[in-house]
Design an enzyme around this catalytic site. Structure first.
Site, PDB file in Angstrom:
ATOM      1  N   LYS A 122       0.821  -1.217   0.000  1.00 30.29           N
ATOM      2  CA  LYS A 122       0.000   0.000   0.000  1.00 30.29           C
ATOM      3  C   LYS A 122       0.847   1.256   0.000  1.00 30.29           C
ATOM      4  CE  LYS A 122      -4.258  -1.664   2.039  1.00 30.29           C
ATOM      5  NZ  LYS A 122      -5.301  -1.405   3.031  1.00 30.29           N
ATOM      6  N   LYS A 218      -5.355  -9.375  -5.455  1.00 36.17           N
ATOM      7  CA  LYS A 218      -6.483  -9.622  -4.558  1.00 36.17           C
ATOM      8  C   LYS A 218      -7.692  -8.768  -4.926  1.00 36.17           C
ATOM      9  CE  LYS A 218      -6.740  -7.510  -0.586  1.00 36.17           C
ATOM     10  NZ  LYS A 218      -6.848  -6.981   0.779  1.00 36.17           N
ATOM     11  N   LYS A 221     -11.582  -3.910  -1.714  1.00 34.26           N
ATOM     12  CA  LYS A 221     -12.589  -2.858  -1.714  1.00 34.26           C
ATOM     13  C   LYS A 221     -11.997  -1.495  -2.032  1.00 34.26           C
ATOM     14  CE  LYS A 221     -12.685  -2.805   3.336  1.00 34.26           C
ATOM     15  NZ  LYS A 221     -13.040  -3.791   4.287  1.00 34.26           N
TER      16      LYS A 221
END
Ligand code: TYM
Length: 351
Positions: A122, A218, A221
């Site tokens: 991230k 993956k 969301k």
């Protein structure tokens, strides 16, 4: 007292966007299964880690409605509200989470947190523009510690999470062991090793549903386009369309082969989950089939049927019953967390 005598199964689902079928199968469903079949034997804690919501940028005006969306989804998915040992709560309503995080922070090395795969992934993404809202936040770096506090405050033994959270669970075990050793007492219950967790939840490994457009990553969301992501609030038609346009391959026949046919394998995985069967069983049924269209249509129908049913239940959720349960759980869990915090404060010399 009764609360402390049962083993605790606990998990948290962040509310920073609509939930996905990854969240549903990775964490919500295993919790609901436990809550509906084993609430006599275990204490079940399903909470909204709201303090985790803005480790990456969000629209803060939407946070309250996202939190409530999560809570309603738990109920629509089948969480019983009338059991005394099932608890739903919002993390920020129990201040011990933040206080425990600070204490644990002082026993963790920078290097340990810097090595967390999720942080590396991230932060790499955020780092492209290193200023203002987009810079990598200390909260993103530090959040495994908050997660450890979430687990250790309630002495949780089992923590159902998707594959992406496994490393954080291992980290939690390390911390618990480290502090128990340092202060020479059983301050924290050490959660079971990951392998035993999988056995307990009847799986052979952690689940990782992949993105439909890019099946090497993956399903998440926080994905910007959302084209490869099935959200629980997607209209059933839109979700079916996303499945129909999922990336496949040029092999031209269905096989369970994650390396060479990740898209097809992911669809087999998704179909197996919706049909409550093992992936091997579903794969052997479709093995060698050359009609990708027919295969996708079967997956799309399964997804559609599931969403119609879930959204129907969602529309019937009684908010006032959720609120009553939430407030009762928050009061009860505040006491449990407060006890663990006090024990820790005493151990480190603050009390
Ligand atoms: P979060 O909110 O990102 O995701 C919630 C849960 O969903 C799982 N998950 C998936 N499982 C399978 N396939 C996928 N594609 C997929 N995407 C998400 C995640 O593994 C997770 O179990 N830090 C946690 C929340 C948290 C927590 C905790 C969990 C905070 N405190 C304490 C357990 C215990 C997180 O960000 O999950």
């Amino acid at each position: 007292m009764k609360l402390m005598s049962k083993q605790v199964i606990l998990t948290g689902i962040r509310a920073n966007n609509d939930l996905t079928i990854g969240n549903y199968f990775g964490a919500i469903l295993p919790m609901i299964d436990m809550a509906t079949t084993r609430a006599e034997e275990f204490q079940v804690n399903l909470f909204v880690p709201d303090l985790h919501s803005f480790t990456t940028p969000i629209n803060h005006r939407e946070l309250q409605s996202a939190i409530w969306n999560n809570l309603r989804i738990f109920v629509a998915a089948g969480l019983p509200l009338d059991q005394p040992d099932i608890h739903i709560y919002r993390q920020s309503y129990i201040p011990a989470h933040s206080e425990m995080t600070w204490i644990i922070d002082c026993f963790v090395g920078m290097g340990e947190l810097g090595r967390m795969t999720q942080f590396k992934e991230k932060s790499y993404k955020e780092d492209e523009s290193k200023s203002g809202e987009d810079r990598v936040r200390v909260g993103l770096f530090n959040y495994p510690v908050l997660m450890a506090a979430d687990i250790l405050l309630y002495n949780a033994t089992y923590v159902p999470v998707g594959d992406d959270q496994t490393q954080h669970l291992e980290f939690t075990r390390d911390i618990a062991e480290r502090l128990n050793n340092k202060f020479d007492q059983e301050l924290f219950t050490i959660p079971k090793p990951v392998k035993e967790q999988h056995e307990f939840f009847g799986k052979d490994q952690g689940l990782r549903i992949k993105d439909l457009q890019d099946p090497t990553k993956k399903m998440s969301k926080s994905d910007e386009s959302g084209k490869g992501v099935i959200f629980l609030n997607d209209s059933p038609e839109l979700a079916a369309k996303k499945v129909m346009s999922a990336t496949t391959d040029s092999v031209g026949q269905v096989n369970l082969d994650w390396e060479n046919q990740p898209g097809i394998s992911n669809l087999l995985q998704i179909l197996a989950l919706f049909q409550h069967r093992s992936i091997e069983e579903v794969a052997s049924e479709w093995q060698g089939n050359t009609q990708y269209g027919e295969f996708k249509k079967t997956v799309a129908d399964a997804v559609k049927g599931f969403l119609v049913d879930l959204q129907d239940k969602l529309a019937q959720v009684d908010d006032s019953a959720v609120k009553t349960k939430l407030e009762a759980s928050e009061a009860a869990m505040d006491k449990v967390a407060g006890e663990t915090l006090l024990k820790t404060q005493k151990a480190v010399g603050l009390r």
